[in-house]
Enzyme design. Structure first.
Site, PDB file in Angstrom:
ATOM      1  N   HIS A 140       5.301   7.621  -4.078  1.00  0.00           N
ATOM      2  CA  HIS A 140       4.703   8.579  -3.133  1.00  0.00           C
ATOM      3  C   HIS A 140       4.587   9.998  -3.691  1.00  0.00           C
ATOM      4  O   HIS A 140       3.948  10.853  -3.079  1.00  0.00           O
ATOM      5  CB  HIS A 140       5.507   8.647  -1.837  1.00  0.00           C
ATOM      6  CG  HIS A 140       5.500   7.376  -1.047  1.00  0.00           C
ATOM      7  ND1 HIS A 140       4.339   6.712  -0.722  1.00  0.00           N
ATOM      8  CD2 HIS A 140       6.514   6.629  -0.524  1.00  0.00           C
ATOM      9  CE1 HIS A 140       4.635   5.620  -0.033  1.00  0.00           C
ATOM     10  NE2 HIS A 140       5.952   5.547   0.097  1.00  0.00           N
ATOM     11  N   ASP A 177       4.852  -2.480  -2.725  1.00  0.00           N
ATOM     12  CA  ASP A 177       5.698  -1.807  -1.739  1.00  0.00           C
ATOM     13  C   ASP A 177       4.913  -1.789  -0.413  1.00  0.00           C
ATOM     14  O   ASP A 177       3.686  -1.705  -0.419  1.00  0.00           O
ATOM     15  CB  ASP A 177       5.982  -0.373  -2.220  1.00  0.00           C
ATOM     16  CG  ASP A 177       6.962   0.369  -1.326  1.00  0.00           C
ATOM     17  OD1 ASP A 177       8.139   0.492  -1.717  1.00  0.00           O
ATOM     18  OD2 ASP A 177       6.554   0.839  -0.243  1.00  0.00           O
ATOM     19  N   HIS A 179       4.559   0.431   1.689  1.00  0.00           N
ATOM     20  CA  HIS A 179       3.880   1.706   1.922  1.00  0.00           C
ATOM     21  C   HIS A 179       2.779   1.913   0.866  1.00  0.00           C
ATOM     22  O   HIS A 179       2.850   1.346  -0.228  1.00  0.00           O
ATOM     23  CB  HIS A 179       4.893   2.858   1.855  1.00  0.00           C
ATOM     24  CG  HIS A 179       6.043   2.704   2.824  1.00  0.00           C
ATOM     25  ND1 HIS A 179       7.277   2.222   2.442  1.00  0.00           N
ATOM     26  CD2 HIS A 179       6.118   2.952   4.152  1.00  0.00           C
ATOM     27  CE1 HIS A 179       8.077   2.189   3.512  1.00  0.00           C
ATOM     28  NE2 HIS A 179       7.405   2.625   4.561  1.00  0.00           N
ATOM     29  N   ASP A 265      10.246  -3.716   0.681  1.00  0.00           N
ATOM     30  CA  ASP A 265      10.177  -3.344   2.090  1.00  0.00           C
ATOM     31  C   ASP A 265       9.066  -4.062   2.854  1.00  0.00           C
ATOM     32  O   ASP A 265       8.893  -3.827   4.056  1.00  0.00           O
ATOM     33  CB  ASP A 265      10.097  -1.812   2.267  1.00  0.00           C
ATOM     34  CG  ASP A 265       9.187  -1.134   1.273  1.00  0.00           C
ATOM     35  OD1 ASP A 265       8.408  -1.840   0.586  1.00  0.00           O
ATOM     36  OD2 ASP A 265       9.231   0.109   1.178  1.00  0.00           O
TER      37      ASP A 265
HETATM   38  C1  SP5 Z   1       9.547   4.622  -1.505  1.00  0.00           C
HETATM   39  C2  SP5 Z   1       9.316   4.338  -0.058  1.00  0.00           C
HETATM   40  O1  SP5 Z   1       9.316   3.181   0.347  1.00  0.00           O
HETATM   41  N1  SP5 Z   1       9.170   5.391   0.769  1.00  0.00           N
HETATM   42  C3  SP5 Z   1       8.908   5.192   2.164  1.00  0.00           C
HETATM   43  C4  SP5 Z   1       8.905   6.425   2.950  1.00  0.00           C
HETATM   44  C5  SP5 Z   1       8.663   6.124   4.410  1.00  0.00           C
HETATM   45  N2  SP5 Z   1       9.374   6.981   5.288  1.00  0.00           N
HETATM   46  C6  SP5 Z   1       9.069   6.791   6.683  1.00  0.00           C
HETATM   47  C7  SP5 Z   1      10.056   7.499   7.577  1.00  0.00           C
HETATM   48  C8  SP5 Z   1       9.683   7.589   9.021  1.00  0.00           C
HETATM   49  C9  SP5 Z   1       8.477   8.450   9.356  1.00  0.00           C
HETATM   50  N3  SP5 Z   1       8.546   9.842   8.941  1.00  0.00           N
HETATM   51  C10 SP5 Z   1       7.349  10.603   9.235  1.00  0.00           C
HETATM   52  C11 SP5 Z   1       7.319  11.956   8.541  1.00  0.00           C
HETATM   53  C12 SP5 Z   1       5.956  12.587   8.667  1.00  0.00           C
HETATM   54  N4  SP5 Z   1       5.971  13.937   8.240  1.00  0.00           N
HETATM   55 ZN    ZN Z   2       8.039   1.667   0.651  1.00  0.00          ZN
END
Ligand code: SP5
Ligand code: ZN
Length: 370
Positions: A140, A177, A179, A265
């Protein structure tokens, strides 16, 4: 009991990866100590590799940190300056939900360096393929800020360094992943020599990226492929995406090296994703990528670790992937194998419709096998 390996598989990790801390205060009264991305989940992958004895059938690789000049192949000097300053003065925030403690930049440079070492060992022919179990993750991180627990763009930096210093030509970066792989997308959006493919849960994180119509631009038009699968997808959807998108696109591209951003994930027990994959299915996907790499580029395949937040499930997913890469088999039973039997693993019409869309946008319908 472990059946012997059929391939030389590099495995890289380091104790320093497991003391890095990503923790954010989510609001007043919440935490401290609340973090999704924790050392425990990933350390357990390494522990399972050791307790099963699988590590004795793998080639141990060790990381050296990337240097500032390596980071500047993608990140801005201002961003690296800011990380240096924060890291030397107790830590802070790299951007969006990416906190780090004292020395966090050094750990991130070691994480990127470990990813590069896995790539280097593969390209040098010291191993057939390799897996880097690193922290913090990288996919990311963008040019000028950290996002989603990622400070530095580990795999992007490794690919850039391999292209600059090892004479590597065409590279595929496949990201499974759950995401979106927004960092590699940004880095290579106009680059025709790096094909970036991301399979992810539709509009999960980052919320407004990873759309099918983001196909690259300029000379890189067509060399960025997003497959935003609906939440609830299982084996059927991932196999459909592999058969109709990943495999034909990679064959058409004809890479010299295949790299994977591997998160667990999309596993069925993950607290952040809503997919259904079983450890067995991560093994199947690994086999598909391995066979592609064997067909197209002498088997040159390196993976780096990204997300995966179920401390219970991720270790079994990691073990399956390493078994598949190496061809060694442990006798460990996956306690969560029941996931494979869920009826919802079957491909559903609204999932294949997304794959249809990607096939159409990228003109993949007529691409045939070897
Ligand atoms: C490496 C990886 O899998 N990172 C994933 C990050 C996902 N985090 C999500 C957390 C919940 C939502 N947060 C919203 C913040 C928007 N500013
Ligand atoms: Zn992820």
């Amino acid at each position: 009991m472990v059946n012997p390996a059929q391939r030389r598989t590099g495995f890289l990790s380091d104790d320093r990866y497991f003391v890095h801390r990503t923790e954010e205060m989510l609001g007043p009264y919440v935490g401290p100590g609340l973090a999704f991305e924790t050392p425990a989940g990933k350390r357990l992958i390494r522990e399972l590799v050791r307790t099963t004895g699988l590590d004795e059938h793998l080639v141990a690789l060790a990381p050296t940190p990337l240097e500032r000049a390596d980071l500047l192949r993608f990140h801005t000097p201002e961003y690296v300056d800011r990380l240096e300053q924060l890291s030397a003065t107790g830590g802070g925030s790299a951007g969006e939900e990416t906190m780090f403690g004292p020395g966090g930049l050094e750990t991130a440079m070691l994480s990127a360096g470990g990813t590069y070492e896995a790539v280097r060992a593969v390209v040098a022919g010291e191993v057939d393929n390799a897996y880097a179990l690193v922290r913090p993750p990288g996919h990311h991180a963008e040019r000028d800020w950290g996002r989603g627990y990622c400070l530095l763009a580990n795999l992007t930096l490794a690919a850039l360094k391999a292209r600059a210093e090892l004479g590597v030509g065409r590279v595929v970066i496949l990201d499974w992943d759950v995401h979106h792989g927004n960092g590699a997308e940004q880095a290579f959006y106009e680059d025709p020599d790096v094909l970036t493919i991301s399979l992810h849960q539709d509009r999960l994180y980052p919320r407004d990226s990873g759309m099918v119509e983001h196909i690259g631009s300029g000379a890189g038009t067509g060399a960025n492929i997003n497959v935003p699968l609906p939440g609830g997808s299982g084996r059927g959807a991932y196999v459909d995406a592999f058969e109709r998108v990943v495999e034909p696109a990679v064959r058409r591209f004809s890479p010299d090296l295949v790299l994977v951003s591997s998160g667990f994930d999309a596993g069925g027990l993950d607290p952040l994703g809503r997919m259904l994959l079983a450890a067995q299915t991560f093994g199947e996907l690994t086999q598909r990528v391995r066979l592609l790499a064997e067909d197209l580029c002498g088997g040159r395949l390196a993976m780096t670790h990204e997300g995966g937040y179920s401390e219970l499930h991720a270790p079994f997913c990691g073990l399956r992937v390493l078994e598949e890469l190496s061809g060694a088999a442990t006798s460990v039973a996956d306690p969560f194998s029941y996931l494979s039997g869920y009826p919802a693993q079957a491909l559903a019409a609204h999932q294949s419709a997304v794959v249809d869309e990607v096939v159409a946008v990228h003109g993949l319908a007529s691409v045939t096998g070897p």
